[in-house]
Design an enzyme around this catalytic site. Sequence first.
Site, PDB file in Angstrom:
ATOM      1  N   ARG A 160       0.508  -1.280   0.110  1.00 13.75           N
ATOM      2  CA  ARG A 160       0.060   0.187   0.020  1.00 13.75           C
ATOM      3  C   ARG A 160       0.750   1.381  -0.002  1.00 13.75           C
ATOM      4  NH1 ARG A 160      -1.791   1.957   4.381  1.00 13.75           N
ATOM      5  NH2 ARG A 160      -2.326  -0.127   5.322  1.00 13.75           N
ATOM      6  N   TYR A 213     -17.835  16.063 -15.731  1.00 13.98           N
ATOM      7  CA  TYR A 213     -18.061  14.762 -15.262  1.00 13.98           C
ATOM      8  C   TYR A 213     -19.001  14.465 -14.367  1.00 13.98           C
ATOM      9  CZ  TYR A 213     -17.281   9.974 -14.677  1.00 13.98           C
ATOM     10  OH  TYR A 213     -17.435   8.432 -14.462  1.00 13.98           O
ATOM     11  N   ASP A 263      -8.830  18.145 -15.058  1.00 15.57           N
ATOM     12  CA  ASP A 263      -9.011  16.650 -15.245  1.00 15.57           C
ATOM     13  C   ASP A 263      -8.616  16.848 -16.740  1.00 15.57           C
ATOM     14  OD1 ASP A 263     -10.040  14.337 -16.006  1.00 15.57           O
ATOM     15  OD2 ASP A 263     -11.965  14.585 -14.955  1.00 15.57           O
ATOM     16  N   LYS A 282      -9.021   5.535 -19.156  1.00 18.75           N
ATOM     17  CA  LYS A 282      -9.463   5.838 -20.590  1.00 18.75           C
ATOM     18  C   LYS A 282      -8.372   5.773 -21.599  1.00 18.75           C
ATOM     19  CE  LYS A 282     -13.372   6.593 -18.429  1.00 18.75           C
ATOM     20  NZ  LYS A 282     -13.871   7.547 -17.661  1.00 18.75           N
TER      21      LYS A 282
END
Length: 380
Positions: A53, A105, A177, A202
């Site tokens: 992590r 978005y 973004d 994406k």
Amino acid sequence: MKSGKRYKFETLAVHAGHAVDPATGAVTEPIHLSTTFERDADGGYSKGFLYSRNHNPNRNGLEAALVALEGGAAAAAFSSGLAAVTAIFQGLVPGDHVIAPSDIYHGTANVLKHLFGKWKVTASFIDMTDLDVVRKTVTPSTRIIWIETPSNPLLQCVDIAALAEIAHANGARAIADNTFASPVLQQPLALGCDMVMHATTKYLGGRSDVLGGAVVSRLDDEAFAQVRMAQLYGGAVPSPFDCWLVMRSLPTLPYRMQAHCANAKKVAEFLQAHDKVSAVHYPGLEGNRFHALAKKQMCGFGGMLSFEVRGGKDAAMALAAHVDIFTRATSLGGVESLIEHRASIEGPESKTPQGLLRVSVGLENGDDLIDDLASALTHA
Ligand SMILES: *Cc1c(COP(=O)(O)O)cnc(C)c1O
């Protein structure tokens, strides 16, 4: 790539963050699934790894690659785009204010409204294409101006450099973004932004087979330390395999983007000339309201577009029902072309026109895509 020389984008896309495996000489990185790493006899961690992590070799490689491609100083990778968005807003405190675009978005809007609203972080969703509206909305509590350009789903563009200036003049940060543009077409950090966020799901992933997100920061500063803390303490980290999948796609990114752009332009021009289509939203079209601005801050107009059919929702649904090559699905940035009736996926709060279809133009032959839309349009 061992030297500190500043290579060009395509070279960085192949080599940044990639290394021949020092243990075996493997040219392609192994996937390091181990969650834990051995301590030295003296209790130290001389190899730099402790628990996955905190750090993982595949994640470190991906973060290094994203730093190079966006031209930043530090990056943090996440398990989804929205985990990256959430980590950024977790650096705020009650009373802080965010300015965000009204055409945003919908998932990012949900994070602000439904997760952070409860924690007294307020958000104004405004028309950021008008800089005066932005200036009037800034308050002494404004900490972040959130930029999304081109936007989702109307492909609106906003002036990144001007917004970064407004943010900085008011003690706020500008965060972009950059999912639709990818670092190939637009580099917000060079235009003055403090951070860039990506849904690596994406174009960076590029194959519709991995969910991921990232934050790249211009400076390795206190604000980025907050993002790193959210990554480590919040724990929304990507798996080693997820990181490896995104890394596998990066070398082809500049070439894929060129082809996405070329196909999208063809499709947009076809749609614009069609009598059943009332509007095409694509900044690459000469007559588009955002064409000049997009040309100024982008070096290609992207693979995303949306269009409206004259017959409204029923016509849009009928068109989507009759495609052959396009797949009816949400998301974007993969090799395959997708078509989506956007209002019905965004839910009841959606302001998206009912006759609008959003298209992620893939890497098929552009003429085949046009033929497919032409025959589907006979049903609209
Ligand atoms: C998909 C997307 C996101 C969210 O990414 P997930 O990986 O789905 O969480 C954020 N911003 C934009 C512009 C997107 O297209």
